[in-house]
Design a protein around this motif. Structure first.
Motif, short mmCIF file in Angstrom:
data_model
loop_
_atom_site.label_atom_id
_atom_site.label_comp_id
_atom_site.label_asym_id
_atom_site.label_seq_id
_atom_site.Cartn_x
_atom_site.Cartn_y
_atom_site.Cartn_z
N GLU A 1 0.84 -1.20 0.00
CA GLU A 1 0.00 0.00 0.00
C GLU A 1 0.87 1.25 0.00
O GLU A 1 0.62 2.21 -0.73
CB GLU A 1 -0.93 0.00 1.22
N ALA A 2 1.92 1.22 0.83
CA ALA A 2 2.83 2.36 0.89
C ALA A 2 3.51 2.56 -0.46
O ALA A 2 3.69 3.70 -0.91
CB ALA A 2 3.88 2.14 1.99
N ALA A 3 3.86 1.46 -1.13
CA ALA A 3 4.51 1.56 -2.44
C ALA A 3 3.59 2.24 -3.44
O ALA A 3 4.01 3.11 -4.21
CB ALA A 3 4.89 0.16 -2.93
N LEU A 4 2.31 1.88 -3.38
CA LEU A 4 1.33 2.48 -4.29
C LEU A 4 1.24 3.99 -4.03
O LEU A 4 1.23 4.79 -4.97
CB LEU A 4 -0.02 1.82 -4.06
N ARG A 5 1.17 4.35 -2.74
CA ARG A 5 1.13 5.78 -2.39
C ARG A 5 2.37 6.48 -2.92
O ARG A 5 2.30 7.58 -3.46
CB ARG A 5 1.04 5.95 -0.88
N SER A 6 3.53 5.84 -2.75
CA SER A 6 4.78 6.46 -3.18
C SER A 6 4.81 6.70 -4.68
O SER A 6 5.25 7.75 -5.13
CB SER A 6 5.97 5.57 -2.78
N VAL A 7 4.35 5.70 -5.43
CA VAL A 7 4.34 5.87 -6.89
C VAL A 7 3.44 7.05 -7.26
O VAL A 7 3.79 7.88 -8.10
CB VAL A 7 3.87 4.57 -7.60
N GLY A 8 2.27 7.13 -6.59
CA GLY A 8 1.37 8.25 -6.85
C GLY A 8 2.04 9.58 -6.56
O GLY A 8 2.02 10.51 -7.37
N VAL A 9 2.67 9.67 -5.37
CA VAL A 9 3.35 10.91 -4.99
C VAL A 9 4.45 11.23 -6.00
O VAL A 9 4.59 12.39 -6.43
CB VAL A 9 3.95 10.77 -3.57
N ALA A 10 5.20 10.23 -6.41
CA ALA A 10 6.31 10.45 -7.34
C ALA A 10 5.80 10.98 -8.68
O ALA A 10 6.39 11.91 -9.25
CB ALA A 10 7.10 9.16 -7.55
N LEU A 11 4.69 10.42 -9.17
CA LEU A 11 4.16 10.86 -10.46
C LEU A 11 3.65 12.29 -10.38
O LEU A 11 3.95 13.13 -11.24
CB LEU A 11 3.05 9.92 -10.94
N VAL A 12 2.91 12.59 -9.30
CA VAL A 12 2.40 13.96 -9.13
C VAL A 12 3.57 14.93 -8.99
O VAL A 12 3.61 16.00 -9.60
CB VAL A 12 1.46 14.04 -7.91
N SER A 13 4.55 14.53 -8.19
CA SER A 13 5.71 15.39 -7.96
C SER A 13 6.47 15.65 -9.26
O SER A 13 6.87 16.79 -9.53
CB SER A 13 6.63 14.74 -6.92
N ALA A 14 6.64 14.60 -10.06
CA ALA A 14 7.34 14.77 -11.34
C ALA A 14 6.57 15.73 -12.24
O ALA A 14 7.16 16.59 -12.91
CB ALA A 14 7.53 13.42 -12.02
N ALA A 15 5.23 15.61 -12.23
CA ALA A 15 4.42 16.49 -13.07
C ALA A 15 4.57 17.94 -12.61
O ALA A 15 4.78 18.85 -13.43
CB ALA A 15 2.95 16.06 -13.03
N ILE A 16 4.48 18.18 -11.29
CA ILE A 16 4.61 19.55 -10.78
C ILE A 16 6.00 20.10 -11.12
O ILE A 16 6.15 21.22 -11.61
CB ILE A 16 4.42 19.57 -9.24
N CYS A 17 7.01 19.27 -10.88
CA CYS A 17 8.39 19.71 -11.13
C CYS A 17 8.57 20.07 -12.60
O CYS A 17 9.20 21.07 -12.94
CB CYS A 17 9.37 18.62 -10.72
N LEU A 18 7.98 19.26 -13.47
CA LEU A 18 8.16 19.48 -14.90
C LEU A 18 7.47 20.77 -15.35
O LEU A 18 8.06 21.58 -16.08
CB LEU A 18 7.57 18.29 -15.66
N VAL A 19 6.23 20.97 -14.91
CA VAL A 19 5.52 22.20 -15.29
C VAL A 19 6.29 23.42 -14.79
O VAL A 19 6.52 24.39 -15.52
CB VAL A 19 4.08 22.18 -14.73
#
Lengths: 230, 522
Positions: free
Chosen positions: B319-337
């Protein structure tokens, strides 16, 4: 009619000054040593550089503060005339719509220009899969399509062999005839100037001479030009 | 251009810069406001300051000192596997800190490989927790960085100079004096300062390998004041201390020219005529073998022990891994924009004061500590909402800000290059705004965009910082879950979780980086 009125531009210890007129539909070569100011002259006319003083006028309309895209000219560079990630069709179509929003009538015109340039069948290819000559033709097809009243070329064919070059000059001439556009072409080659441009502008040391008849100029060049031509 | 319209609106770039400003200085404002003025620093706080400076100095000095022979060996030797070793030297950048710590424990810890080897010799195991451990962890992460920086400088010495030296009959000693010392004098201070700064603001290493009254950094003290004592005023006071220290170090680092961190072209090699003696060959070989073992052994141990623990992972870890992947994807999107809009703005304002200010701002977060930002955000959010409920969005946002300097380092030169090649064509064709972005810039920038997004995703995936401040057990990310397994001494499961985390981080990086390369027309 293109008018350069009292243009001066100083960058460090280099100063370019220009004061001349080109008639609508005229064909002019620009010739002179490297670093003499040919490209700076182009930048001023195309809108990539703003002069310190003076005005650029087209048919009496002041263009000096107009962005490049708002000026009545199409440009062909020495290279990078096509976007490598877009297909030949898309690259040509940019001449109608910079956002590639095309009506059915637009699409027919794009196709027509591509056919006219002898590129039918290559529409889907990307520039990496085209020869140098085909890339040049695609850029000319775009100039044909946008049909602006002035075509400016910056040493467009310097990388092509003799046969391809005369091929391209012929297509260029056809484009100019069809659109009735004037032409301004930077070149290193007196033969190119003779082949397509009845008049020539000599640029040396930042001084832009008014256009003179090409044949007479090359037959009896002034000292600066003589030194350059060797 | 005198009065031309903006090619691409500056709105997004300005908004990103403002957000960054709010995150780094706005949160600091909140922290200063909350840091009770009357409260003075206690003896424990002074000890934390001393320990922070001591460990950062030692980490930087050791990393740089050890990097010099490694870089020299890499500069003058060609051998099969050299490219692989260079890749290994780049790996710690996207390696989750907590995974590396677990690997280091497996090698240097109480029951690690080294302790077993020492046991055969009848020697007691080495003590890893405390100053040793913190410095060891920082050297593990920064020795590769220092090596890459120094190797780059080595390879920038023109080959002609080595040829000239060879033709003059210069020996290794002469070459050191004539060519190598001047180069090292130029590059070493910058490398030292970068690593000093990184070690000073690093949290996860201090959290896992430090601790106790004699092994607490300021970052760790903030965490403890916040988490254990819930003394927000004290945490804020320490945050001010941390920001002052890091700010001072960052100012010095900007003053000394800091070398570029992400360099290409390390695959070249210097042809040398002075180093063909057997002794020098043996020396270089020993250095290279040692550094390879030092970097690879902890990773091998993770893979080996993790494979066993992998099967018995509790559901909570997944479950934690799933949360982490979600956080990582959102974070990458924010960082990229943020980074792309800022890079476009910087490129368009190139050479002007405003452009340089925006660029400088982008690098501020290198010095800003995530824990300081986290403390500030907590203070700001607490009266309005439950910060714990917002733990994951906050983590994604702070991670994006932390990755931003690296993304900018990649994107700013790339945008400039792309504009130099085809910008005029786009200008003449009237491609502005969204059309310019969609048809010209984004397709041309696919590779650097993919690389930056991969970097941001991997860094966020492995981050153990802000999340430790905020999260309750129900919203832990994978690094935090892994830390909790370690704290509970469930080492087999921890190794399994570490392997999962490592795999996910590398996979995210690979997917984004690969996505940028596929079908990209050069």
């Amino acid at each position: 009619m293109l008018t350069l009125e009292g243009i001066r531009l100083t960058r460090g210890d280099f100063t370019l000054s220009a004061d001349f007129q080109l008639a609508a539909g005229s064909r002019t070569a620009v010739i002179g040593p490297s670093g003499a100011g040919k490209s700076t002259l182009f930048d001023i006319i195309a809108g990539f550089a703003a002069p310190d003083t003076g005005r650029v006028l087209w048919q009496g309309r002041d263009l000096t503060r107009t962005a490049p895209a708002g000026r009545p000219m199409s440009l062909l560079f020495q290279d990078n005339n096509l976007f490598p990630h877009l297909s030949l069709y898309q690259n040509v179509a940019l001449g109608i719509s910079p956002a590639l929003k095309l009506s059915d009538a637009d699409k027919a015109r794009v196709q027509q220009a591509i056919t006219r340039a002898g590129l039918s069948g290559l529409e889907a290819r990307k520039p990496g899969a085209l020869s140098g000559g085909q890339q040049g033709r695609a850029a000319l097809a775009r100039a044909l399509l946008s049909a602006r009243p002035l075509v400016m070329l910056d040493e467009p064919f310097s990388a092509l062999g003799p046969a391809l070059k005369s091929d391209m000059l012929r297509l260029l001439e056809e484009v100019l005839e069809e659109t009735g556009a004037a032409m301004l072409m930077i070149t290193h080659s007196p033969e190119d100037a003779l082949a397509i441009a009845p008049q020539t502008i000599v640029v040396t040391d930042g001084r832009v001479c008014p256009p003179a008849e090409t044949r007479a100029l090359l037959a009896d060049p002034p000292p600066d030009l003589k030194a350059y031509l060797g | 251009m005198a009065e031309r319209a903006f090619k691409v609106s500056h709105l997004a770039g300005a908004a990103s810069a403002a957000l960054l400003l709010a995150l780094s200085f706005g949160t600091l404002g909140a922290v200063v406001w909350r840091a009770e003025a009357g409260q003075a620093l206690g003896p424990a706080d002074w000890a934390a300051i001393r320990f922070t400076l001591l460990q950062a100095s030692l980490s930087a000095a050791l990393s740089v000192a050890l990097a010099v022979p490694v870089a020299r060996a890499l500069a003058r030797r060609n051998f099969p596997g050299r490219a692989l070793l260079l890749t290994l030297l780049g790996a710690p950048f996207i390696l989750p800190v907590i995974v590396a710590v677990l690997g280091l424990l497996a090698v240097f810890g109480r029951s690690g490989v080294l302790a077993i080897a020492l046991g055969w010799l009848g020697l007691p195991p080495v003590q890893i927790y405390g100053l040793h451990g913190v410095v060891l962890g920082h050297v593990f992460f920064n020795l590769p960085l220092a090596t890459r920086l120094i190797l780059q400088a080595w390879l920038e010495i023109p080959a002609e100079r080595f040829r000239l030296a060879a033709s003059l009959g210069a020996g290794p000693g002469d070459i050191q004096r004539l060519l190598e010392w001047p180069m090292l004098r130029a590059v070493v201070p910058g490398a030292f300062l970068v690593i000093f700064l990184i070690s000073m603001t690093s949290f996860a290493v201090a959290l896992t390998l430090g601790g106790g009254p004699r092994g607490t950094t300021v970052e760790l003290a903030i965490y403890q004041a916040f988490r254990f004592d819930f003394d927000l005023g004290h945490a804020a006071l320490l945050a001010v201390v941390q920001f002052t220290l890091a700010g001072a170090a960052a100012l010095v680092a900007f003053w000394v020219a800091v070398p570029g961190a992400i360099g290409a072209g390390l695959d070249r090699r210097v042809e040398r005529w002075d180093s063909r003696t057997g002794a020098l060959r043996a020396q270089d070989l020993a250095v290279l073998v040692a550094v390879t073992l030092f970097l690879a052994l902890p990773l091998v141990m993770i893979a080996w022990r993790g494979a066993a623990g992998f099967v018995a992972l509790p559901l909570g870890v997944y479950e934690a891994a799933l949360r982490s992947v979600g956080v990582a994807l959102v974070s990458a999107a924010i960082c990229l924009v943020m980074s792309l809009s800022m890079a476009l703005m910087i490129a368009q304002l190139r050479g002007r004061g405003a452009g340089r200010v925006i660029e400088g701002l982008g690098y501020v977060t290198i010095a800003a500590s995530p824990l300081v930002i986290g403390t500030g955000l907590f203070i700001v959010i607490f009266p309005l909402a439950d910060p714990v409920a917002l733990a994951l969005p906050i983590t994604a946002l702070v991670n994006a800000a932390t990755s931003l300097p690296f993304a900018l380092r990649v994107l700013v030169p790339a945008v400039q290059q792309v504009e130099a090649a085809h910008g005029r064509l786009a200008d003449v064709l009237g491609m502005t705004g969204w059309a310019r972005l969609r048809l010209f810039l984004i397709p041309r920038l696919r590779r650097p965009i993919g690389f930056s997004a991969g970097l941001a995703a991997a860094l966020s995936m492995g981050d153990l910082g802000v999340i430790a401040l905020f999260a309750d057990p129900g919203s832990a990310t994978l690094p935090l879950a892994l830390y909790r397994l370690m704290a509970a001494y469930r080492m087999d499961q921890a190794a399994g979780a570490a392997l999962l985390l490592l795999g996910l981080s590398l996979m995210l990086f690979w997917l984004f980086d690969r996505g940028g390369r596929i079908d990209a027309d050069a």
